[in-house]
Each structure stands twice: as structure tokens, then as C-alpha cells.
Scaffold this active site. Structure first.
Site, PDB file in Angstrom:
ATOM      1  N   ARG A  53       0.875  -1.220  -0.045  1.00  0.00           N
ATOM      2  CA  ARG A  53       0.007  -0.067  -0.126  1.00  0.00           C
ATOM      3  C   ARG A  53       0.995   1.241   0.004  1.00  0.00           C
ATOM      4  O   ARG A  53       2.052   1.112   0.222  1.00  0.00           O
ATOM      5  CB  ARG A  53      -0.992  -0.036   1.138  1.00  0.00           C
ATOM      6  CG  ARG A  53      -0.184  -0.398   2.313  1.00  0.00           C
ATOM      7  CD  ARG A  53      -0.519   0.140   3.726  1.00  0.00           C
ATOM      8  NE  ARG A  53      -0.528   1.744   3.720  1.00  0.00           N
ATOM      9  CZ  ARG A  53       0.649   2.385   3.724  1.00  0.00           C
ATOM     10  NH1 ARG A  53       1.767   1.696   3.902  1.00  0.00           N
ATOM     11  NH2 ARG A  53       0.536   3.635   3.800  1.00  0.00           N
ATOM     12  N   GLY A  54       0.313   2.620  -0.124  1.00  0.00           N
ATOM     13  CA  GLY A  54       1.014   3.693  -0.050  1.00  0.00           C
ATOM     14  C   GLY A  54       1.181   3.960  -1.889  1.00  0.00           C
ATOM     15  O   GLY A  54       1.754   2.964  -2.493  1.00  0.00           O
ATOM     16  N   ALA A  55       0.930   5.039  -2.116  1.00  0.00           N
ATOM     17  CA  ALA A  55       0.841   5.262  -3.509  1.00  0.00           C
ATOM     18  C   ALA A  55       1.980   4.997  -4.421  1.00  0.00           C
ATOM     19  O   ALA A  55       1.817   3.854  -5.427  1.00  0.00           O
ATOM     20  CB  ALA A  55       0.632   6.673  -4.171  1.00  0.00           C
ATOM     21  N   ARG A  96      -7.285  -0.258  -7.380  1.00  0.00           N
ATOM     22  CA  ARG A  96      -7.686   0.800  -6.340  1.00  0.00           C
ATOM     23  C   ARG A  96      -7.822   2.011  -7.257  1.00  0.00           C
ATOM     24  O   ARG A  96      -6.989   2.141  -8.151  1.00  0.00           O
ATOM     25  CB  ARG A  96      -6.552   0.933  -5.351  1.00  0.00           C
ATOM     26  CG  ARG A  96      -6.775  -0.338  -4.136  1.00  0.00           C
ATOM     27  CD  ARG A  96      -5.769   0.046  -3.096  1.00  0.00           C
ATOM     28  NE  ARG A  96      -6.229   1.084  -2.182  1.00  0.00           N
ATOM     29  CZ  ARG A  96      -5.801   1.651  -0.827  1.00  0.00           C
ATOM     30  NH1 ARG A  96      -4.450   1.293  -1.061  1.00  0.00           N
ATOM     31  NH2 ARG A  96      -6.443   2.263  -0.229  1.00  0.00           N
ATOM     32  N   GLN A 203      -3.012   2.833   9.878  1.00  0.00           N
ATOM     33  CA  GLN A 203      -1.526   2.838   9.002  1.00  0.00           C
ATOM     34  C   GLN A 203      -0.728   3.806   9.910  1.00  0.00           C
ATOM     35  O   GLN A 203       0.299   3.469   9.901  1.00  0.00           O
ATOM     36  CB  GLN A 203      -1.756   3.511   7.829  1.00  0.00           C
ATOM     37  CG  GLN A 203      -2.498   2.684   6.682  1.00  0.00           C
ATOM     38  CD  GLN A 203      -3.983   2.811   6.481  1.00  0.00           C
ATOM     39  OE1 GLN A 203      -4.456   3.378   7.526  1.00  0.00           O
ATOM     40  NE2 GLN A 203      -4.469   2.582   5.169  1.00  0.00           N
ATOM     41  N   ASP A 244      -2.000  10.853  -2.677  1.00  0.00           N
ATOM     42  CA  ASP A 244      -2.632   9.806  -3.540  1.00  0.00           C
ATOM     43  C   ASP A 244      -2.635  10.425  -4.907  1.00  0.00           C
ATOM     44  O   ASP A 244      -2.342   9.596  -5.950  1.00  0.00           O
ATOM     45  CB  ASP A 244      -3.695   8.921  -3.083  1.00  0.00           C
ATOM     46  CG  ASP A 244      -2.930   7.899  -2.103  1.00  0.00           C
ATOM     47  OD1 ASP A 244      -2.908   8.485  -0.955  1.00  0.00           O
ATOM     48  OD2 ASP A 244      -2.836   6.603  -2.174  1.00  0.00           O
ATOM     49  N   ASN A 254      -5.478  12.403   0.051  1.00  0.00           N
ATOM     50  CA  ASN A 254      -4.544  11.304   1.022  1.00  0.00           C
ATOM     51  C   ASN A 254      -5.644  10.773   1.875  1.00  0.00           C
ATOM     52  O   ASN A 254      -6.761  10.850   1.966  1.00  0.00           O
ATOM     53  CB  ASN A 254      -3.682  12.319   1.661  1.00  0.00           C
ATOM     54  CG  ASN A 254      -2.680  11.582   2.367  1.00  0.00           C
ATOM     55  OD1 ASN A 254      -1.917  10.531   1.440  1.00  0.00           O
ATOM     56  ND2 ASN A 254      -2.189  11.521   3.527  1.00  0.00           N
ATOM     57  N   LYS A 255      -5.091   9.868   2.484  1.00  0.00           N
ATOM     58  CA  LYS A 255      -5.771   9.131   3.664  1.00  0.00           C
ATOM     59  C   LYS A 255      -6.958  10.052   4.354  1.00  0.00           C
ATOM     60  O   LYS A 255      -6.710  11.073   4.652  1.00  0.00           O
ATOM     61  CB  LYS A 255      -4.652   8.532   4.780  1.00  0.00           C
ATOM     62  CG  LYS A 255      -5.564   7.537   5.670  1.00  0.00           C
ATOM     63  CD  LYS A 255      -6.162   6.681   5.251  1.00  0.00           C
ATOM     64  CE  LYS A 255      -5.757   5.605   3.846  1.00  0.00           C
ATOM     65  NZ  LYS A 255      -6.756   4.770   3.176  1.00  0.00           N
TER      66      LYS A 255
HETATM   67  O1  MRU Z   1      -4.717   3.117   1.785  1.00  0.00           O
HETATM   68  P1  MRU Z   1      -3.430   3.420   1.878  1.00  0.00           P
HETATM   69  O2  MRU Z   1      -2.733   2.836   3.163  1.00  0.00           O
HETATM   70  O3  MRU Z   1      -2.592   2.781   0.484  1.00  0.00           O
HETATM   71  O4  MRU Z   1      -3.063   4.868   1.825  1.00  0.00           O
HETATM   72  C1  MRU Z   1      -1.942   5.686   1.652  1.00  0.00           C
HETATM   73  C2  MRU Z   1      -1.657   6.908   1.927  1.00  0.00           C
HETATM   74  O5  MRU Z   1      -2.840   7.790   1.873  1.00  0.00           O
HETATM   75  C3  MRU Z   1      -0.467   7.728   1.766  1.00  0.00           C
HETATM   76  O6  MRU Z   1      -0.470   8.762   2.695  1.00  0.00           O
HETATM   77  C4  MRU Z   1      -0.079   7.968   0.391  1.00  0.00           C
HETATM   78  O7  MRU Z   1      -0.279   7.114  -0.610  1.00  0.00           O
HETATM   79  C5  MRU Z   1       1.074   8.484   0.093  1.00  0.00           C
HETATM   80  S1  MRU Z   1       2.375   7.264   0.227  1.00  0.00           S
HETATM   81  C6  MRU Z   1       3.891   8.024   0.066  1.00  0.00           C
END
Ligand code: MRU
Length: 356
Positions: A53-55, A96, A203, A244, A254-255
């Protein structure tokens, strides 16, 4: 616990096993389990379930994933190969919706095939292998550079608040929002990091605080609703978050919960920085309202992480995975090519020209 989590690759290609190698992040911090995925369904599932996970990490996983798909394609000529490749590409792209890095990485992989129209499948596989590894390696450099620019905005000993996990676990190395902290540590600097727990998937509590503690950083985990008090106490000198997808006007997805942090930061006059590789800036989207926000299952809110269900059966649940922070709440967007400040449409254009 054995090996330090920071010495393990978040996402990699295992050449021998011909597999996508990831840490299963749904098990952290209790169990460090490495997965080797070869089937497309398993790679799709790993992205959807946030095992990876994470962009940026999702983008790298998808690039490696589609390369692995290419290895399996049974086609004698270019057209047959491309048709099957495109199907695999689109399948992974649908895992996603919000992080643009997913389609960005898959588009780069597809471009390799399109730019080599007519090439035999064996040659295309070789080129795809190279591009997947390039995407992975570039991510490390990009994050390091974001870390450098971020470090220039804070000083030794500062308190920093972060939301979700935009650290090493969300990228190949260093992270984006946590890159200044990792780089600072390498240079003997010490920061005090506050990690929002980040409901509903935790997270912050599970991943950022684990990553920060593993790096030897002074780390405090707080429930999301405690951020205001921590800021009021004067403990936070800057907020750093990942993203994201950033729209051309600077609105940043973002999250879920990020926009609330930005509103609080504005109230307490604390700079709010969004860390974004240029691969996360989507100039084709004018404003944040046009960003597709993923909605996830009710159970994540009502029962996950609890010993028993904590909300009555039949209650309605709203579970968006991301929110959009308005550009006027963002002090600056930190990219690998420099720090973009408002007005963002202009500063992004300049930032992109530095990269070309
Ligand atoms: O749902 P997730 O855990 O994939 O969400 C991740 C985030 O929101 C991060 O802040 C974002 O992807 C940036 S990661 C460098």
C-alpha cells in the site's frame, strides 16, 4: 523481532522465483511475513487488501506485476501479445482507484510495448523487465530528493505530525512524508514524531509508528482526535503528509482524516506540507472534486481490530478511504524537483519543466 523492518525491501522483484516480493503490511507490526506473489489474482488482491500500500509502492508493485503477467503471455506475434498485455494492465489498474501512481506506472509499462510496435514477445519482455526495475530504482531517488527538500524546511529537534503512513513502507525506500526524518536521522538529527493512528485501518499506529521506532526516532502515537491538543500544546512545528493524487490547482487527496489535520494546522498556524513525487501530480485533473475517492467495506469501521463488533448491526456506514485537502490549506507541495508554493498550477508547471 529479528531483522529490522527497515532492512527489508517493501516491494521488489524476486528474479529467481519470478515473483513480486512484498512485506504483508496487514500483519504488521506483530508479524513480519514476506510474500512471493506470481499470480495476477494474488497481486490484485494484495493491492486491494493493502498488503502492499501507499501510492508509490502500489505503482512499483503494479509495474512488477504486469511484467510478471508478460512472462506468462502465450502469443507468437506482437498483436497477440499486446492484446493480452493490455488485459493484464487494465486488470491491475482496477485494483484501487485513487492513487494515480498505479495507472502512471502501468502507463509507463504499456508505453514500452507501444513504442516497440512489431517487436517479438521475447524482446518486449526484456524491455518490460528493464522498465519495471527503472520505476523501482527511480522511486528511491525521488524519495531521497523529497527528503532533502523537506529537511530544508525543519530544524533539528522539531516536533512533526504525520497522518497515515507515507514512509518507507509506502515506497521502496525513505518514503515521502517521512523521508526528511529518515534522512535527518542518517545525519545525526533528532525529531519528535507524532503519528496519528489513522482510523480505520491504523496505518499510523501499525506502520508509521513501527517504522519510526525501528529507525530509533522519538515517536508518539495519538488517536486521530488528539491532534488538536498536541498542536495546542505547541509540540508540532510542522505537519508532513503524503498524497495519492494532487490536482492541477493543488488540491490533494490523501488518507481519510488528512484534511482535518490541515484545518487544525491552519488554526494553530503550523505549516502543512504535502509530499508528492511528480508522478502523484495529475495535471489532467483540474480540482480535487474530480478525484475519484475509493469507498471501502463497512467492516473496516464496525469490527476490524476490535475483539467484537462495536457498532449495531444494520447501522449505516460511510467509509471513504481518502479525502481531499483544499489547496488553500497547504503551505507547500514538496516534490523531487523542489518545493512548490501557491499558486500551484503555475508552480507545478515550473516544477515539471525542471524534470524534462
Ligand atoms: O490506503 P493506503 O494505506 O494505501 O493510503 C496511503 C496514503 O494515503 C499515503 O499517505 C499515500 O499513498 C502516500 S504514500 C507515500
Amino acid at each position: 523481532m529479528g531483522e529490522n523492518i527497515l532492512s527489508i525491501d517493501t516491494v521488489a522483484l524476486d528474479e529467481e522465483k519470478k515473483a513480486l516480493k512484498i512485506i504483508d503490511q496487514t500483519k504488521l507490526p506483530g508479524t513480519v511475513e514476506i510474500l512471493y506473489l506470481t499470480k495476477q489474482e494474488d497481486i490484485f488482491e494484495a493491492i486491494y487488501l493493502l498488503r502492499v500500500r501507499g501510492a508509490p509502492a502500489i505503482g512499483v508493485a503494479a509495474a512488477i506485476g504486469v511484467y510478471l503477467a508478460a512472462l506468462e503471455i502465450d502469443a507468437g506475434d506482437y498483436d497477440g501479445f499486446y492484446a493480452k498485455f493490455k488485459k493484464a494492465r487494465d486488470y491491475l489498474d482496477s485494483s484501487r482507484p485513487t492513487a494515480v501512481n498505479l495507472s502512471w506506472a502501468l502507463n509507463r509499462m504499456e508505453k514500452v510495448v507501444l513504442d516497440n510496435k512489431g517487436a517479438p514477445p521475447a524482446k518486449l519482455r526484456e524491455l518490460l523487465h528493464g522498465e519495471a526495475l527503472r520505476i523501482r530504482d527511480e522511486d528511491v531517488q525521488v524519495c531521497k530528493s523529497i527528503g532533502e527538500y523537506g529537511l530544508g524546511l525543519i530544524k533539528d529537534g522539531d516536533g512533526i505530525l504525520t497522518h497515515c503512513n507515507a514512509g518507507q513502507l509506502a515506497t521502496v525506500n525513505y518514503g515521502t512524508a517521512l523521508a526528511p526524518v529518515h534522512l535527518g536521522r542518517e545525519r545525526g538529527m533528532n525529531f519528535r514524531v507524532f503519528c496519528d493512528e489513522t482510523r480505520p485501518l491504523l496505518q499510523g499506529a501499525r506502520l508509521s509508528s513501527f517504522e519510526m521506532v525501528s529507525a530509533g526516532v522519538d515517536t508518539t502515537v495519538i488517536c486521530d482526535n488528539m491532534a488538536s491538543q498536541v498542536m495546542k500544546n505547541g509540540w508540532v512545528k510542522a505537519c508532513f503528509v503524503g498524497c495519492d493524487r494532487v490536482a492541477a490547482n493543488g488540491d490533494a487527496a490523501n488518507k481519510i482524516g488528512t484534511s482535518g489535520v490541515a484545518i487544525l494546522a491552519k488554526h494553530y498556524d503550523i505549516p502543512f506540507y504535502v509530499c508528492a513525487p511528480t508522478s502523484t501530480i495529475d495535471m489532467s485533473i483540474k480540482e480535487g472534486k474530480d478525484i475519484v475517492i475509493e469507498e471501502r467495506k463497512d467492516e473496516e469501521v464496525t469490527e476490524m481490530w476490535y475483539k467484537e463488533r462495536m457498532a449495531p448491526k444494520g447501522v449505516k456506514v460511510f467509509n471513504p478511504a481518502f479525502d481531499v485537502t483544499d489547496h488553500d490549506l497547504i503551505t507547500a507541495v514538496i516534490t523531487e524537483y523542489g518545493v512548490a508554493r501557491p499558486p500551484y498550477t503555475e508552480s507545478f508547471t515550473k516544477i515539471f519543466s525542471r524534470g524534462s
